[in-house]
Motif scaffolding. Sequence first.
Motif, PDB file in Angstrom:
ATOM      1  N   GLY A   1      39.192  49.132  25.768  1.00 14.71           N
ATOM      2  CA  GLY A   1      40.043  47.713  25.908  1.00 14.71           C
ATOM      3  C   GLY A   1      39.542  47.263  27.403  1.00 14.71           C
ATOM      4  O   GLY A   1      38.483  47.934  27.876  1.00 14.71           O
ATOM      5  N   GLU A   2      40.153  46.400  27.731  1.00 17.09           N
ATOM      6  CA  GLU A   2      39.895  45.662  29.068  1.00 17.09           C
ATOM      7  C   GLU A   2      40.357  46.565  30.157  1.00 17.09           C
ATOM      8  O   GLU A   2      41.501  47.138  30.156  1.00 17.09           O
ATOM      9  CB  GLU A   2      40.706  44.406  29.114  1.00 17.09           C
ATOM     10  CG  GLU A   2      40.172  43.106  28.311  1.00 17.09           C
ATOM     11  CD  GLU A   2      38.646  43.059  28.774  1.00 17.09           C
ATOM     12  OE1 GLU A   2      38.406  42.778  29.673  1.00 17.09           O
ATOM     13  OE2 GLU A   2      37.741  42.821  27.467  1.00 17.09           O
ATOM     14  N   ALA A   3      39.485  46.841  31.143  1.00 12.16           N
ATOM     15  CA  ALA A   3      39.802  47.671  32.415  1.00 12.16           C
ATOM     16  C   ALA A   3      39.486  46.784  33.425  1.00 12.16           C
ATOM     17  O   ALA A   3      38.736  45.773  33.561  1.00 12.16           O
ATOM     18  CB  ALA A   3      38.786  48.763  32.391  1.00 12.16           C
ATOM     19  N   GLU A   4      40.595  46.806  34.476  1.00 10.79           N
ATOM     20  CA  GLU A   4      40.499  46.215  35.618  1.00 10.79           C
ATOM     21  C   GLU A   4      39.470  46.611  36.590  1.00 10.79           C
ATOM     22  O   GLU A   4      39.058  47.753  36.651  1.00 10.79           O
ATOM     23  CB  GLU A   4      41.792  46.231  36.284  1.00 10.79           C
ATOM     24  CG  GLU A   4      42.097  47.470  36.790  1.00 10.79           C
ATOM     25  CD  GLU A   4      43.648  47.672  37.493  1.00 10.79           C
ATOM     26  OE1 GLU A   4      43.437  47.621  38.894  1.00 10.79           O
ATOM     27  OE2 GLU A   4      44.598  47.312  36.693  1.00 10.79           O
ATOM     28  N   GLU A   5      38.649  45.723  37.144  1.00  9.00           N
ATOM     29  CA  GLU A   5      37.705  45.995  38.425  1.00  9.00           C
ATOM     30  C   GLU A   5      38.408  46.307  39.350  1.00  9.00           C
ATOM     31  O   GLU A   5      39.269  45.986  39.990  1.00  9.00           O
ATOM     32  CB  GLU A   5      37.103  44.507  38.433  1.00  9.00           C
ATOM     33  CG  GLU A   5      35.755  44.799  39.606  1.00  9.00           C
ATOM     34  CD  GLU A   5      34.751  45.237  38.844  1.00  9.00           C
ATOM     35  OE1 GLU A   5      33.726  45.923  39.514  1.00  9.00           O
ATOM     36  OE2 GLU A   5      34.542  44.878  37.532  1.00  9.00           O
TER      37      GLU A   5
END
Length: 110
Positions: A19-23
Amino acid sequence: MGKKNKKYCTGNVYHYLRGEAEEVTWSKAVWTSQSIPRHSFHTWLVVQNRIPTRDRLISWGIQVPPICLLCNSADESRDHLYWECNYSFDLWSMVADRCRTNPTRTGRDL
C-alpha cells in the motif's frame, strides 16, 4: 495498479500489497548508492529503535542485566548507548578527532 502486464514484476506486487507508504525525511541519508549495505542497515535499525539493546532484550523476556555494558552506570537503551553514555561518547570523540570533525550528542529526536 489496475493494469494488466504480460511480465511479472515482484516490485509491483510488493508495492501493491504494502500500500501507500509515507516518505521519511532520513531515507536518503541512510540508503545511498555509495554506502556499505551493512552500515545502512545498522543505521536503519538505530533510527527505527530496533537494535537489540538490553532494554529490548529484557522486553523480549531474555534474562540479562539492564546496566550498560560500556559504562556500568545506567540502563542500556538506544538513546543511552548513542547519546548519553560517556564511554561511547569518548570513543566517538576519538574517531571524530581522526576524521577532523567535532562529535555532538544530538540525534535524540529520531
